[in-house]
Scaffold this active site. Structure first.
Site, mmCIF file in Angstrom:
data_model
loop_
_atom_site.group_PDB
_atom_site.id
_atom_site.type_symbol
_atom_site.label_atom_id
_atom_site.label_comp_id
_atom_site.label_asym_id
_atom_site.label_seq_id
_atom_site.Cartn_x
_atom_site.Cartn_y
_atom_site.Cartn_z
ATOM 1 N N GLY A 260 8.079 -0.260 -1.642
ATOM 2 C CA GLY A 260 8.816 0.769 -1.166
ATOM 3 C C GLY A 260 8.621 1.080 0.189
ATOM 4 C CD GLN B 59 4.796 4.121 3.734
ATOM 5 O OE1 GLN B 59 6.053 3.784 3.280
ATOM 6 N NE2 GLN B 59 3.923 3.329 3.605
ATOM 7 C CB CYS C 172 0.375 3.889 -0.258
ATOM 8 S SG CYS C 172 1.471 4.259 1.329
ATOM 9 C CG LEU C 173 3.268 -1.544 1.890
ATOM 10 C CD1 LEU C 173 4.724 -1.760 2.460
ATOM 11 C CD2 LEU C 173 2.566 -2.503 1.518
ATOM 12 C CG HIS D 31 4.556 6.828 -3.046
ATOM 13 N ND1 HIS D 31 3.125 6.390 -3.540
ATOM 14 C CD2 HIS D 31 4.617 6.344 -1.944
ATOM 15 C CE1 HIS D 31 2.458 5.809 -2.537
ATOM 16 N NE2 HIS D 31 3.653 5.711 -1.684
ATOM 17 C CD GLU D 32 8.024 4.723 -0.714
ATOM 18 O OE1 GLU D 32 7.810 4.977 0.351
ATOM 19 O OE2 GLU D 32 7.256 3.920 -1.336
ATOM 20 C CG HIS E 46 5.327 7.888 2.517
ATOM 21 N ND1 HIS E 46 4.148 8.046 2.948
ATOM 22 C CD2 HIS E 46 5.279 6.957 1.557
ATOM 23 C CE1 HIS E 46 3.371 7.185 2.428
ATOM 24 N NE2 HIS E 46 3.939 6.453 1.659
#
Ligand code: NI
Length: 166
Positions: A46, A51, A91-92, A133-134, A137
């Site tokens: 995701g 991000q 997470c990226l 989670h997304e 962000h």
């Protein structure tokens, strides 16, 4: 298409609150395509626009093994949530860090797809976790902010060291 630069925690820009997309035009479609390419290239499941330093409410996700089931959420909203589940998240924007976070087990989300079609999705399991989670962000929240202050400070130190080395 282009690979976008992913902001790394504790970059302050990750705390920006994303604004709603007003019109799904070619510019938004281009952002979606670039975000998808960036997510696939980084082997993430995701990615939120926040991000990649684009502060619009756009999320891309693909939880499939074959990496061929792209999901796009524009202006997503969680309208219902229930239950509780704990999962070790990553997470990226926080590479190499994995830790347990407790979230709702089931969520209902409404959003627009990349063609501007409205849809509603009932999600559970990893999909529900990933959606929460997304969406965090987009509100300027990174998953490590659910962890203890001590853990957060250790992660910050680790990330700053990594940034210096690269
Ligand atoms: Ni993330």
């Amino acid at each position: 298409m282009a690979i976008l630069n992913i902001l790394k925690y504790p970059d302050e820009r990750l705390h920006t609150v994303a604004s709603e997309v007003e019109t799904i035009d070619d510019n938004i479609k281009q952002i979606v395509a670039n975000m998808a390419e960036t997510m696939y290239q980084s082997r993430g499941i995701g990615l939120a626009a926040t991000q990649v330093d684009i502060h619009k409410q756009i999320v891309v996700m693909d939880l499939s093994e074959e990496r061929n089931e792209l999901r796009v959420f524009i202006n997503p909203k969680i309208t219902q949530s229930s239950g509780e589940t704990t999962y070790e998240e990553g997470c990226l924007s926080v590479p190499g860090v994995f830790d347990k976070v407790t979230r709702a087990q089931n969520v209902t989300v409404t959003a627009l797809d990349e063609n501007g079609q409205s849809f509603t999705l009932d999600a559970d399991g990893l999909l529900a976790i990933c959606i929460q989670h997304e969406l965090d962000h987009l509100k300027g929240k990174v998953f490590v902010e659910y962890l203890s202050k001590l853990k957060q400070s250790r992660i910050k130190t680790k990330m700053k060291k990594l940034a210096k080395e690269s």
